[in-house]
Design an enzyme around this catalytic site. Structure first.
Site, PDB file in Angstrom:
ATOM      1  N   LYS A 108     -40.197   1.364  -7.346  1.00 37.28           N
ATOM      2  CA  LYS A 108     -39.432   2.269  -8.212  1.00 37.28           C
ATOM      3  C   LYS A 108     -40.215   3.572  -8.314  1.00 37.28           C
ATOM      4  O   LYS A 108     -41.406   3.619  -8.021  1.00 37.28           O
ATOM      5  CB  LYS A 108     -39.270   1.654  -9.595  1.00 37.28           C
ATOM      6  CG  LYS A 108     -38.233   0.548  -9.665  1.00 37.28           C
ATOM      7  CD  LYS A 108     -37.842   0.359 -11.120  1.00 37.28           C
ATOM      8  CE  LYS A 108     -37.278  -1.021 -11.364  1.00 37.28           C
ATOM      9  NZ  LYS A 108     -37.282  -1.335 -12.793  1.00 37.28           N
ATOM     10  N   HIS A 148     -42.804   8.249 -12.037  1.00 36.40           N
ATOM     11  CA  HIS A 148     -42.203   9.453 -12.606  1.00 36.40           C
ATOM     12  C   HIS A 148     -43.177  10.202 -13.519  1.00 36.40           C
ATOM     13  O   HIS A 148     -44.323   9.772 -13.704  1.00 36.40           O
ATOM     14  CB  HIS A 148     -40.891   9.120 -13.322  1.00 36.40           C
ATOM     15  CG  HIS A 148     -41.019   8.048 -14.363  1.00 36.40           C
ATOM     16  ND1 HIS A 148     -41.708   8.252 -15.528  1.00 36.40           N
ATOM     17  CD2 HIS A 148     -40.567   6.777 -14.400  1.00 36.40           C
ATOM     18  CE1 HIS A 148     -41.665   7.158 -16.244  1.00 36.40           C
ATOM     19  NE2 HIS A 148     -40.988   6.239 -15.584  1.00 36.40           N
ATOM     20  N   HIS A 184     -45.212   8.275 -15.985  1.00 39.93           N
ATOM     21  CA  HIS A 184     -46.380   7.565 -15.463  1.00 39.93           C
ATOM     22  C   HIS A 184     -47.553   8.524 -15.285  1.00 39.93           C
ATOM     23  O   HIS A 184     -48.700   8.175 -15.527  1.00 39.93           O
ATOM     24  CB  HIS A 184     -46.052   6.894 -14.134  1.00 39.93           C
ATOM     25  CG  HIS A 184     -45.052   5.782 -14.241  1.00 39.93           C
ATOM     26  ND1 HIS A 184     -43.830   5.817 -13.640  1.00 39.93           N
ATOM     27  CD2 HIS A 184     -45.098   4.615 -14.918  1.00 39.93           C
ATOM     28  CE1 HIS A 184     -43.162   4.715 -13.919  1.00 39.93           C
ATOM     29  NE2 HIS A 184     -43.907   3.964 -14.704  1.00 39.93           N
TER      30      HIS A 184
END
Ligand code: ARG
Length: 570
Positions: A126, A129, A132
């Site tokens: 995933k 982003h 993070h």
């Protein structure tokens, strides 16, 4: 607490009979230094002693006689304002920085105590982003802060490496994946095939069917499924590590969600045995309405376990393994409820240590996007930062040599990288963590505003002065030189670092360090605008060189705490 605050607390204590430990927390720095260097507000005192605060302030101030570090004291309304004996304080502070050097501001508060800090925790396949990235930057700063407070810090990365989506990733990879691309650009490639799955599965039920089957195989230990998953995980971790190393970050553990999988059946049995679980529409929950929260979902109807369940197992495991004094989760605000539920469930399970858990939440980052949208490929951001920083340095750099290209191209690249990253890091940390931050390339790289490069530049200016000073730096200087307003403003700030660090740890708030550092840099630049350090008469130069060295060291300490490189040139 520094000696001045101690002296104030001792004095007030003598006059009121209250314990100094209760008093020093109330000492504050007045907004305007014309009032004094420190102030003691009498409001709370007035409550305890049941006397009007103004009267108390006046009486206390009347009793004052200059002692040690305190030179003067006046009452103004409900406040008692104090002035510091400037020369004496300048000597204490600068000698301390001189002798302690990089360990200035350290304390032994945390000695013998262990703190676990979990941060970054991206998901495999995933997007990594902006959240993070902010967690990574903030977690790292918190690690540094707690280490400076004397704690043993363990850095944990709770990788999102388990869950239903791995059935989807495997399905997608088997259909459209390519081993070469997986080797060279694992994160991008996995994300690509995974996104394609989402796209194509919209009107293709068969794909979902296949994904469910693969996840089942994975959970049952099917060797092909395990091998693929293991491969995805290993190469993703490699790539994450490369990115972390750009930021100078390492982790002590990458044990992610998958690690706790085997512990879940026993955990669920125990919870059932303890009467904590309730059945609800075929699923198993811990009801939490007594605590004004929605129920915690522990086991789904299809027997699949959940993110929350794995977090319960992780907390138990970590406590058994490390017996922490504190465990901090650095995760964005959207997961607030998740952590409230987690802590409550652990509490209901009878774990006294659930009180040692802290969710350090933070706001969104708005407007950071690259060609690929919301998703951050850290490498792209870094590349862009470096390019932009190179341009900015060429136009604006402090150091003429860097500007006109006397510095080797490679070193220039390094400088540009440090400036670019410094800009991103400072922008993430300068605002109170629960607030959202705006990301705007032009602004964060500016040399004038409240930016990382501005602070790095102040450090570079100090370095430049120190390089040019031919003599040896010594602490036998005339501290009287440093008693003027502008010099003393710097001394005062330098002396505050230990206090700022204490508060930053107490409030889990790296922004306190960022703001402190910025103000120090601004004060120093203001000082340089009006005074010269070098080329003055010997007495003045010697004292100001020592001061400059102190500023340089404290800026470097703060930059390092935040994860920003303290450059010597730029
Ligand atoms: N992987 C999660 C996410 O990206 C963050 C994990 C946070 N840590 C935890 N112990 N739940 O949203």
């Amino acid at each position: 607490m520094n000696e001045v605050i101690q002296a104030i607390a001792d004095f007030i204590s003598r006059e009121t009979g209250l314990a100094p430990e209760e008093l020093h927390r109330w000492v504050e720095v007045p907004r305007d230094s014309q009032w004094g260097d420190y102030a003691f507000p009498c409001f709370l005192l007035a409550k305890t002693l049941r006397r009007p605060p103004q009267n108390l302030a006046r009486e206390v101030a009347m009793k004052f006689k200059p002692v040690g570090l305190l030179s003067d004291c006046t009452a103004a309304g409900a406040y008692v304002n104090f002035r510091i004996q400037r020369e004496a304080w300048a000597e204490v502070v600068l000698k301390r920085i001189f002798f302690k050097d990089t360990s200035y501001g350290q304390s032994s508060e945390g000695e013998g105590k262990r703190v676990l800090i979990e941060f970054s925790s991206p998901n495999i396949a995933k997007p990594f982003h902006v959240g993070h990235l902010r967690s990574t930057i903030m977690g790292n700063a918190l690690c540094q802060i707690f280490e400076r407070r004397g704690y043993q810090v363990l850095r944990l990365n709770h990788l999102g490496d388990w869950g239903k989506q791995f059935g989807e990733v495997i399905t997608a990879f088997k259909r459209w994946g390519n081993l070469d691309q997986l080797e060279t650009q694992p994160l991008k490639h996995l994300l690509e095939v995974y996104s394609r799955f989402h796209h194509e599965s919209e009107d293709d039920e068969a794909l979902h069917e296949e994904a469910r089957a693969w996840f089942k195989k994975l959970e049952e230990g099917n060797s092909e499924a395990r091998a693929l998953w293991g491969r995805f995980r290993a190469i993703s971790v490699e790539e994450f590590k490369r990115l972390y190393s750009l930021l100078g970050i390492t982790f002590d553990s990458y044990e992610g969600e998958s690690f706790y999988q085997d512990r879940l059946p026993a955990l669920i049995d125990r919870m059932r045995g303890a009467g904590l679980l309730e059945e609800s529409q075929g699923a198993w929950i811990v009801p939490l309405e007594t605590y004004q929260m929605p129920p915690a979902l522990i086991l789904k109807k299809d027997e699949a376990t959940l993110y929350l369940t794995r977090d319960i197992a992780a907390a138990e495991y970590r406590f058994q393994k490390w017996n922490f004094a504190k465990m901090i989760y650095v995760v964005g605000v959207p997961q607030k409820l998740h952590f409230q539920q987690l802590f409550k469930v652990l509490d209901l399970m009878g774990y006294e240590w659930s009180k040692r858990l802290v969710h350090v939440d933070f706001g969104h980052v708005l407007g950071m996007s690259t060609r690929r949208g919301e998703v951050v490929f850290l490498q792209d951001v870094v590349d862009e930062a470096v390019q932009r920083a190179e341009r900015v340095i060429e136009e604006r750099g402090e150091d003429k040599e860097a500007r006109i290209g006397k510095i080797a191209a490679e070193e220039r690249k390094n400088i540009a990288r440090a400036v670019g990253l410094g800009a991103i890091i400072f922008n993430d940390l300068r605002t109170k963590r629960t607030k959202d931050v705006e990301f705007d390339w032009e602004r964060i790289l500016g040399f004038e505003g409240a930016t990382g490069p501005y602070c790095q530049n102040a450090h570079v200016r100090c370095c430049g002065i120190m390089r040019k000073y031919p003599g040896e730096v010594t602490v036998t200087v005339d501290y009287g030189v440093l008693a003027c307003d502008e010099e003393f403003d710097l001394i005062k700030r330098l002396g505050e670092l230990p206090e700022v660090l204490r508060r930053a740890a107490e409030e889990y708030e790296p922004s306190l360090i960022a703001v402190y550092m910025l103000e120090l840099a601004m004060t120093f630049n203001g000082f340089l605008a009006r005074h010269r350090v070098l080329g003055e008469e010997k007495r003045a130069t010697q004292a100001r060189v020592l001061l400059t060295q102190g500023v340089k060291r404290v800026l470097a300490i703060c930059l390092r705490i935040l994860g920003i490189e303290a450059l010597e040139r730029m």
